[in-house]
Structures are given as structure tokens and as C-alpha cells.
Design a protein around this motif. Sequence first.
Motif, PDB file in Angstrom:
ATOM      1  N   MET A  34       0.842  -1.171   0.000  1.00 25.08           N
ATOM      2  CA  MET A  34       0.000   0.000   0.000  1.00 25.08           C
ATOM      3  C   MET A  34       0.891   1.239   0.000  1.00 25.08           C
ATOM      4  N   GLU A  35       0.596   2.163  -0.864  1.00 27.55           N
ATOM      5  CA  GLU A  35       1.411   3.368  -0.978  1.00 27.55           C
ATOM      6  C   GLU A  35       1.063   4.364   0.127  1.00 27.55           C
ATOM      7  N   PRO A  36       1.991   5.258   0.439  1.00 29.04           N
ATOM      8  CA  PRO A  36       1.727   6.244   1.498  1.00 29.04           C
ATOM      9  C   PRO A  36       0.506   7.127   1.206  1.00 29.04           C
ATOM     10  N   ALA A  37       0.260   7.440  -0.065  1.00 27.92           N
ATOM     11  CA  ALA A  37      -0.898   8.260  -0.406  1.00 27.92           C
ATOM     12  C   ALA A  37      -2.194   7.509  -0.100  1.00 27.92           C
ATOM     13  N   ASP A  38      -2.194   6.198  -0.354  1.00 27.45           N
ATOM     14  CA  ASP A  38      -3.376   5.388  -0.054  1.00 27.45           C
ATOM     15  C   ASP A  38      -3.617   5.302   1.446  1.00 27.45           C
ATOM     16  N   ILE A  39      -2.558   5.152   2.198  1.00 28.83           N
ATOM     17  CA  ILE A  39      -2.680   5.089   3.657  1.00 28.83           C
ATOM     18  C   ILE A  39      -3.233   6.406   4.191  1.00 28.83           C
ATOM     19  N   GLY A  40      -2.741   7.513   3.670  1.00 33.77           N
ATOM     20  CA  GLY A  40      -3.240   8.824   4.083  1.00 33.77           C
ATOM     21  C   GLY A  40      -4.698   8.998   3.734  1.00 33.77           C
ATOM     22  N   PHE A  41      -5.089   8.542   2.540  1.00 27.64           N
ATOM     23  CA  PHE A  41      -6.484   8.657   2.122  1.00 27.64           C
ATOM     24  C   PHE A  41      -7.397   7.820   3.018  1.00 27.64           C
TER      25      PHE A  41
END
Length: 139
Positions: free
Chosen positions: A1-8
Motif C-alpha cells: 500500500m502506498e503512502p498516499a493510499d494510507i493517508g487517504f
Amino acid sequence: MEPADIGFVSSVLGIACGIVAVVSGSIVKVKRMNNERRIRESIIANNIDPETARQLITPEENREKNRYSTLQWGCVLLGLALGYLFTLLLNAMFGSNINEHTFSFWIILSSGIGVGLLISFAIKLKMENRENASNRQEE
């Protein structure tokens, strides 16, 4: 999971928790108001004496005891955040390897919570002393 996905995902979950809290708080408040209305109607319909009626209607006194709970939780969470920032600062400045898998990380977070509780206690004590002093002056 990418950091942008985790943030979202964390943003969506944070917003959803806020919405659930507001909706459930509103539901509880409406149910409480309906309960109080039914109690008052029952008191009027049954011609209950005033002393018994006061005992049935005075649950509001319990809210006085929890008046500073928001202050306490705010200070606890602020202490937790400061403890976490302290671990990040230690990692950045000294190159230490403190992460969530080490015991020292949890000790620092617990210390932050403890400091937050002590601060909230001091603030609560000061506010209560001011309130008592102002009540004495009014009398």
C-alpha cells in the motif's frame, strides 16, 4: 500500500468516526429528551408530591462531576502527541532507533500521557479554586 493510499484511508476513517460520533451523540440526546418529557408527563398525570418529583428530575447534577472531562482528554491527547513528537525528535537528532516495537517508545508515550494528566489536574484545581473564590465573593 502506498503512502498516499494510507493517508487517504486514514482521512476517510477519521471523517467517518467524526460523523458517527455526532450522529450517535444526537440520537442519545434526543432519547434523553424524550425520556425526560415522559417522566414530566407521568409526574403531572400521577400528581406526585414535589419532593419525589425533584428526585426523579435531578439527574443533571451528575454532569457537574464530569465538567472537566473534555479538558482531561484534551490534555491526555496533547501529552500523547508531545510524547510521540519527542520520540521523533530523539530519532532525528541522535539517530536512535526508537520505534513502536521498542519498550522505550511506549515508556515515552506513557510519560507523555502522565504529564498530560498532571497538567489537566493542575488546571482543573486552579479553575475550581477561582470558581470557589468567586462564589464566596458573591455571598
